[in-house]
Design a protein around this motif. Structure first.
Motif, short mmCIF file in Angstrom:
data_model
loop_
_atom_site.label_atom_id
_atom_site.label_comp_id
_atom_site.label_asym_id
_atom_site.label_seq_id
_atom_site.Cartn_x
_atom_site.Cartn_y
_atom_site.Cartn_z
N GLY A 154 0.80 -1.22 0.00
CA GLY A 154 0.00 0.00 0.00
C GLY A 154 0.83 1.27 0.00
N PRO A 155 0.17 2.41 -0.22
CA PRO A 155 0.86 3.70 -0.10
C PRO A 155 1.27 3.93 1.34
N GLN A 156 2.41 4.56 1.52
CA GLN A 156 2.94 4.74 2.86
C GLN A 156 2.84 6.20 3.30
N SER A 157 3.08 6.43 4.57
CA SER A 157 3.22 7.81 5.04
C SER A 157 4.63 8.28 4.73
N PHE A 158 4.84 9.60 4.79
CA PHE A 158 6.21 10.10 4.63
C PHE A 158 7.04 9.76 5.85
N GLY A 159 6.40 9.77 7.03
CA GLY A 159 7.14 9.39 8.22
C GLY A 159 6.59 10.01 9.49
N TRP A 160 7.25 9.66 10.59
CA TRP A 160 6.87 10.09 11.93
C TRP A 160 7.89 11.09 12.46
N PHE A 161 7.38 12.19 13.05
CA PHE A 161 8.24 13.30 13.47
C PHE A 161 7.80 13.83 14.83
N ALA A 162 8.73 14.51 15.50
CA ALA A 162 8.42 15.16 16.77
C ALA A 162 7.55 16.39 16.55
N GLU A 163 7.71 17.06 15.39
CA GLU A 163 6.89 18.21 15.04
C GLU A 163 6.72 18.24 13.53
N PRO A 164 5.69 18.91 13.03
CA PRO A 164 5.47 18.91 11.59
C PRO A 164 6.63 19.55 10.82
N VAL A 277 -5.05 -5.59 -2.27
CA VAL A 277 -5.07 -4.13 -2.44
C VAL A 277 -6.24 -3.53 -1.67
N ALA A 278 -7.42 -4.10 -1.84
CA ALA A 278 -8.59 -3.59 -1.12
C ALA A 278 -8.43 -3.76 0.39
N GLU A 279 -7.90 -4.90 0.80
CA GLU A 279 -7.72 -5.19 2.22
C GLU A 279 -6.76 -4.20 2.87
N VAL A 280 -5.65 -3.92 2.20
CA VAL A 280 -4.65 -3.02 2.76
C VAL A 280 -5.19 -1.60 2.86
N HIS A 281 -5.89 -1.14 1.81
CA HIS A 281 -6.47 0.21 1.88
C HIS A 281 -7.50 0.30 3.00
N ALA A 282 -8.37 -0.70 3.12
CA ALA A 282 -9.38 -0.68 4.17
C ALA A 282 -8.74 -0.66 5.55
N GLY A 283 -7.68 -1.44 5.72
CA GLY A 283 -6.97 -1.46 6.99
C GLY A 283 -6.35 -0.13 7.33
N ASN A 284 -5.80 0.54 6.34
CA ASN A 284 -5.19 1.85 6.58
C ASN A 284 -6.23 2.92 6.89
N ILE A 285 -7.39 2.84 6.24
CA ILE A 285 -8.46 3.79 6.53
C ILE A 285 -8.88 3.68 8.00
N ALA A 286 -9.08 2.44 8.45
CA ALA A 286 -9.49 2.23 9.85
C ALA A 286 -8.38 2.64 10.81
N ALA A 287 -7.14 2.32 10.48
CA ALA A 287 -6.02 2.64 11.37
C ALA A 287 -5.79 4.14 11.46
#
Length: 368
Positions: A154-164, A277-287
């Protein structure tokens, strides 16, 4: 991790036929069991289940003429040797990422993801109708391996940070965990790329050796408990727009199969890709909803100047990799880039324009 095997098949088709009142079909005497290595372990959302589901599909479609034993990544030895094991016939199949073999050339990156590259649906267009699959087959042919599309991370986030991230200056000296070409991009931005296994992210943060990181997407990040480290999750990913999963099959064993079994494997792999593909997108929406509501995570977007700068850097890196690539890898990259340009021109008139129109300030019915 405790060794676990899953032998999938045994009687699925026959049992289903008997229960429905129809006679069970005559079964061929040439039943065989293959083994499939799964890159993803227990506890990684969706992907071990997807491997088992793929095995069940093949067993059911073939009336158990071909059953699949699903192995954990390191059951036969280090996972990094899996391509060689499939190549030499030690194991018949693996569900993996072509990116895993990137040390063999840039072409292996291309069939998983590229910075600012194709989305998952766009990749299917390239593979099925714009020459991508033939190039993929050709890439693996010298290794005696046949590749199939069989899912996505699936598509990923750019990442996790202490501040934007609001300014490019914030990348200066930033110790950032990433992988592949993403490490080159972070370095060009003035950051310090760190290549770490997921299990090493937490200890590195606790030891004050890491300032930010990217991993996968919301569903995986919650499951692996990495969301607890930083309060801000940035989008969009520029490095990993989608991570296509492959099923690789030993070519000699593939060629020895009857034509109908080959068709069943190919059909099962594509069906699994569609479902995963559908499963991963659905999981990310809920998460994503959980990250906001339960954990108070701030979801932020990268500023346009940062995205533009990363795009410029990515372009330079890809140009360099292309110039250094072997001819067969250059041909893959050229085909990919040509497909990207053509698909982009169409999508900007349709899906992208439509998605932008949905953000305009008009009322729309809400769920009751």
């Amino acid at each position: 991790m405790e060794r676990r095997h899953f032998i999938v098949g045994a009687g699925l088709a026959a049992t289903g036929a008997a229960a429905s009142g129809f006679p069970a079909p005559a079964l061929a005497s040439d039943r065989q069991t293959w083994r499939m290595v799964s890159r993803w372990p227990e506890g990684f959302p969706d992907q071990m289940d997807a491997a088992r589901r793929l095995a069940r599909r093949i067993a059911s479609m073939s009336s158990d003429r071909l059953t699949i034993e699903v192995l954990n990544a390191n059951d036969l030895g280090p996972y990094g040797e899996t391509l060689d094991r499939v190549s030499n016939g030690e194991v018949e199949m693996a569900r993996s990422l072509s990116y895993d073999w990137r040390d063999r050339g840039i072409g292996f990156d291309v069939f998983t993801f590229m910075p600012f590259g194709l989305t998952e649906s766009e990749r299917v267009i390239w593979l099925d109708h714009l020459g991508g699959q033939a190039l993929w087959d050709g890439l693996y042919a010298p290794l005696g391996v046949k590749p199939f599309l069989a899912g996505t991370v699936g598509p990923q986030s750019f990442g996790w940070f202490a501040e934007p991230i609001t300014s490019l200056d914030q990348f200066q000296g930033l110790r950032f965990r990433t992988t592949g070409i993403g490490a080159d991009i972070i370095e060009a931005l003035g950051g310090i790329p760190r290549v770490l296994a997921p299990a090493d992210i937490g200890p590195a943060i606790e030891a004050d050796e890491l300032d930010a990181f990217e991993l996968v997407g919301p569903a995986v990040d919650i499951a692996l408990d990495v969301h607890r480290h930083f309060p801000v999750c940035m989008f969009p990913s520029t490095n990993q727009t989608a991570g296509s999963i492959e099923l690789i099959v030993n070519r000699e064993r593939w060629d020895a199969l009857p034509v109908d079994l080959r068709a069943m494997i190919a059909t099962a792999a594509r069906a699994e890709h569609h479902e995963n593909v559908a499963e991963v997108h659905a999981g990310n929406i809920a998460a994503l909803a959980r990250l906001r509501a339960e954990f108070g995570v701030e979801i932020a977007m990268l500023p346009e100047d940062a995205l533009t700068r990363m795009g410029e850097i990515s372009s330079r890196i890809i140009d360099r990799l292309r110039s250094e690539a072997a001819p067969e890898h250059r041909a893959i990259l050229d085909s990919y880039l040509q497909a990207r340009a053509g698909i982009r021109s169409w999508r900007e008139l349709t899906e992208i324009a439509f998605a932008q129109a949905r953000t305009l300030p008009f009322d729309y019915p809400q769920p009751g």
